[in-house]
Write a protein that holds these residues in place. Sequence first.
Motif, PDB file in Angstrom:
ATOM      1  N   LEU A   1     -10.594  -2.144 -10.746  1.00 24.29           N
ATOM      2  CA  LEU A   1      -9.657  -3.159 -10.836  1.00 24.29           C
ATOM      3  C   LEU A   1      -9.290  -3.446  -9.145  1.00 24.29           C
ATOM      4  CD1 LEU A   1      -7.949  -5.558 -12.345  1.00 24.29           C
ATOM      5  CD2 LEU A   1      -6.056  -3.654 -12.211  1.00 24.29           C
ATOM      6  N   THR A   2      -9.935  -4.424  -8.507  1.00 25.68           N
ATOM      7  CA  THR A   2      -9.773  -4.684  -7.129  1.00 25.68           C
ATOM      8  C   THR A   2      -8.591  -5.327  -6.816  1.00 25.68           C
ATOM      9  OG1 THR A   2     -11.992  -4.104  -6.962  1.00 25.68           O
ATOM     10  CG2 THR A   2     -10.999  -5.027  -4.861  1.00 25.68           C
TER      11      THR A   2
ATOM     12  N   LYS B   1       0.353   9.114  -5.844  1.00 24.93           N
ATOM     13  CA  LYS B   1       0.605  10.488  -5.746  1.00 24.93           C
ATOM     14  C   LYS B   1       1.447  11.216  -7.089  1.00 24.93           C
ATOM     15  CE  LYS B   1      -0.370  10.551  -0.752  1.00 24.93           C
ATOM     16  NZ  LYS B   1       0.296  10.899   0.465  1.00 24.93           N
ATOM     17  N   ARG B   2       2.283  10.371  -7.395  1.00 24.78           N
ATOM     18  CA  ARG B   2       2.952  10.982  -8.625  1.00 24.78           C
ATOM     19  C   ARG B   2       2.082  10.979 -10.148  1.00 24.78           C
ATOM     20  NH1 ARG B   2       8.303   7.461  -7.846  1.00 24.78           N
ATOM     21  NH2 ARG B   2       6.778   6.052  -8.542  1.00 24.78           N
ATOM     22  N   GLY B   3       0.827  10.640  -9.958  1.00 27.10           N
ATOM     23  CA  GLY B   3       0.123  10.317 -11.131  1.00 27.10           C
ATOM     24  C   GLY B   3       0.271   9.041 -11.926  1.00 27.10           C
ATOM     25  N   LYS B   4       0.920   8.298 -11.435  1.00 19.75           N
ATOM     26  CA  LYS B   4       1.080   6.909 -12.364  1.00 19.75           C
ATOM     27  C   LYS B   4       0.135   5.761 -11.952  1.00 19.75           C
ATOM     28  CE  LYS B   4       5.139   8.433 -13.725  1.00 19.75           C
ATOM     29  NZ  LYS B   4       5.288   9.291 -15.065  1.00 19.75           N
ATOM     30  N   LEU B   5      -0.718   6.039 -10.940  1.00 22.77           N
ATOM     31  CA  LEU B   5      -1.788   4.944 -10.768  1.00 22.77           C
ATOM     32  C   LEU B   5      -3.123   5.690 -10.645  1.00 22.77           C
ATOM     33  CD1 LEU B   5      -1.325   1.896 -10.687  1.00 22.77           C
ATOM     34  CD2 LEU B   5      -1.149   2.133  -8.188  1.00 22.77           C
ATOM     35  N   PRO B   6      -3.799   5.769 -11.410  1.00 24.47           N
ATOM     36  CA  PRO B   6      -5.067   6.733 -11.363  1.00 24.47           C
ATOM     37  C   PRO B   6      -6.036   5.660 -10.776  1.00 24.47           C
ATOM     38  CG  PRO B   6      -4.941   5.998 -13.847  1.00 24.47           C
ATOM     39  CD  PRO B   6      -3.575   5.441 -13.116  1.00 24.47           C
ATOM     40  N   GLY B   7      -6.909   6.601  -9.781  1.00 28.98           N
ATOM     41  CA  GLY B   7      -7.908   5.792  -9.030  1.00 28.98           C
ATOM     42  C   GLY B   7      -7.581   4.954  -7.962  1.00 28.98           C
ATOM     43  N   PHE B   8      -6.284   5.244  -7.560  1.00 26.45           N
ATOM     44  CA  PHE B   8      -5.893   4.228  -6.191  1.00 26.45           C
ATOM     45  C   PHE B   8      -6.704   4.635  -4.953  1.00 26.45           C
ATOM     46  CE2 PHE B   8      -3.264   3.586  -2.838  1.00 26.45           C
ATOM     47  CZ  PHE B   8      -2.909   2.275  -2.824  1.00 26.45           C
ATOM     48  N   GLU B   9      -7.168   3.712  -4.447  1.00 29.47           N
ATOM     49  CA  GLU B   9      -7.817   3.944  -3.170  1.00 29.47           C
ATOM     50  C   GLU B   9      -7.708   2.617  -2.375  1.00 29.47           C
ATOM     51  OE1 GLU B   9     -12.512   4.176  -3.436  1.00 29.47           O
ATOM     52  OE2 GLU B   9     -12.128   4.053  -5.497  1.00 29.47           O
TER      53      GLU B   9
ATOM     54  N   LEU C   1      -7.923  -5.116  -0.636  1.00 31.50           N
ATOM     55  CA  LEU C   1      -6.537  -4.582  -0.127  1.00 31.50           C
ATOM     56  C   LEU C   1      -6.728  -2.996  -0.705  1.00 31.50           C
ATOM     57  CD1 LEU C   1      -3.994  -4.618   1.527  1.00 31.50           C
ATOM     58  CD2 LEU C   1      -2.889  -5.226  -0.582  1.00 31.50           C
ATOM     59  N   PHE C   2      -6.615  -3.097  -1.968  1.00 29.57           N
ATOM     60  CA  PHE C   2      -6.889  -1.573  -2.682  1.00 29.57           C
ATOM     61  C   PHE C   2      -7.467  -1.644  -4.031  1.00 29.57           C
ATOM     62  CE2 PHE C   2      -2.991  -3.292  -4.242  1.00 29.57           C
ATOM     63  CZ  PHE C   2      -3.072  -3.246  -5.543  1.00 29.57           C
ATOM     64  N   ARG C   3      -7.896  -0.733  -4.722  1.00 28.70           N
ATOM     65  CA  ARG C   3      -8.350  -0.770  -6.097  1.00 28.70           C
ATOM     66  C   ARG C   3      -7.737   0.278  -6.912  1.00 28.70           C
ATOM     67  NH1 ARG C   3     -14.803  -0.269  -5.409  1.00 28.70           N
ATOM     68  NH2 ARG C   3     -14.956   1.750  -4.696  1.00 28.70           N
ATOM     69  N   VAL C   4      -7.682   0.311  -8.172  1.00 27.40           N
ATOM     70  CA  VAL C   4      -7.538   1.257  -9.083  1.00 27.40           C
ATOM     71  C   VAL C   4      -8.416   1.554 -10.270  1.00 27.40           C
ATOM     72  CG1 VAL C   4      -4.989   0.991  -8.720  1.00 27.40           C
ATOM     73  CG2 VAL C   4      -5.996  -0.378 -10.570  1.00 27.40           C
TER      74      VAL C   4
ATOM     75  N   ILE D   1       0.640  -1.190   0.085  1.00 29.52           N
ATOM     76  CA  ILE D   1      -0.149  -0.137   0.070  1.00 29.52           C
ATOM     77  C   ILE D   1       0.835   1.186   0.018  1.00 29.52           C
ATOM     78  CG2 ILE D   1      -1.653   1.539   1.467  1.00 29.52           C
ATOM     79  CD1 ILE D   1      -2.877  -0.915  -0.088  1.00 29.52           C
ATOM     80  N   ASP D   2       1.740   1.202   0.762  1.00 30.74           N
ATOM     81  CA  ASP D   2       2.712   2.419   0.968  1.00 30.74           C
ATOM     82  C   ASP D   2       3.355   2.812  -0.603  1.00 30.74           C
ATOM     83  OD1 ASP D   2       2.203   2.672   3.551  1.00 30.74           O
ATOM     84  OD2 ASP D   2       3.867   1.692   4.522  1.00 30.74           O
ATOM     85  N   LEU D   3       3.869   1.791  -1.115  1.00 33.85           N
ATOM     86  CA  LEU D   3       4.522   1.948  -2.530  1.00 33.85           C
ATOM     87  C   LEU D   3       3.555   2.475  -3.459  1.00 33.85           C
ATOM     88  CD1 LEU D   3       7.055  -1.297  -2.599  1.00 33.85           C
ATOM     89  CD2 LEU D   3       7.649   1.334  -2.395  1.00 33.85           C
ATOM     90  N   LEU D   4       2.427   1.825  -3.430  1.00 29.77           N
ATOM     91  CA  LEU D   4       1.502   2.050  -4.573  1.00 29.77           C
ATOM     92  C   LEU D   4       0.809   3.524  -4.236  1.00 29.77           C
ATOM     93  CD1 LEU D   4      -0.509  -1.226  -5.083  1.00 29.77           C
ATOM     94  CD2 LEU D   4       1.497  -0.317  -6.431  1.00 29.77           C
ATOM     95  N   ARG D   5       0.689   3.891  -3.043  1.00 26.00           N
ATOM     96  CA  ARG D   5       0.417   5.339  -2.743  1.00 26.00           C
ATOM     97  C   ARG D   5       1.230   6.270  -3.287  1.00 26.00           C
ATOM     98  NH1 ARG D   5      -1.384   4.836   2.482  1.00 26.00           N
ATOM     99  NH2 ARG D   5      -3.469   4.536   2.031  1.00 26.00           N
ATOM    100  N   LYS D   6       2.544   6.153  -3.042  1.00 23.71           N
ATOM    101  CA  LYS D   6       3.669   7.035  -3.691  1.00 23.71           C
ATOM    102  C   LYS D   6       3.358   7.217  -5.215  1.00 23.71           C
ATOM    103  CE  LYS D   6       6.702   6.343   0.213  1.00 23.71           C
ATOM    104  NZ  LYS D   6       8.004   5.544   0.664  1.00 23.71           N
TER     105      LYS D   6
END
Length: 165
Positions: free
Chosen positions: A56-57, A28-36, A42-45, A20-25
Motif C-alpha cells: 500500500l503505497t 516501531k511499536r509493531g502497529k504498522l507492518p511493512g512500513f518503509e 512517500l512511504f509504503r506499508v 513520516i516521523d509519526l508513522l515510523r514511531k
Amino acid sequence: MAGDGLFDSIVTTRDPERVIDLLRKLSKRGKLPGFETECPGLFRVAAFGAPFDHHLTCYASAAEEGTELRFVLERQKRLPLIFAATLVFTVWPGVYLTDSFLSTIWEAYGRWTLDMPWLTYAWYLPITAGPIPWMWGGWSKKSRAAADEHGREQVDKIRKALEAE
C-alpha cells in the motif's frame, strides 16, 4: 475503492516529514507492518493477502489544509514469480516421474510408452497443468480481496494516528 487500486485520500495538517516521523514511531511499536520509506512514494506499508501480498503505497501532495495522502494498492512482484517457477519445476518433472513409475509397476504401460513416447504427456499435462489458469485466477482474486481489506485497515490506522479527515 476503484478497480485500479486507489483508496480514498486523507488530508492532514501535518507536513510529509512529520507524517513520516509519526508513522515510523507507530511502525516501531509493531502497529504498522511493512512500513518503509525507500519506495516510489512517500512511504509504503504491507497489505497482506495470501497467497500474494501487496504494498500500500502512499503518495503525498500539497493541499489547502496541509498534505493530501493518496494510497495505491499494488501486488508485490516477486512472490507470483516464485509461485510460477515452483509450479513449472514441480509439474514438468512429474511427467518423467509418473512415466517411470507407471512403466515400473505396469509392464504394459512401459511397452506402450516405447511405441508412443508422448503418451504420458498426453494425459498428465492436461490433468496437472490444465487447471492452473483457473487456480491462478482464484488465488489472485482471493489475495486481492484480502489485501484490499487489510489495506483499508492500514489506512484507518494511519488516519487515526495522524488525526486526519
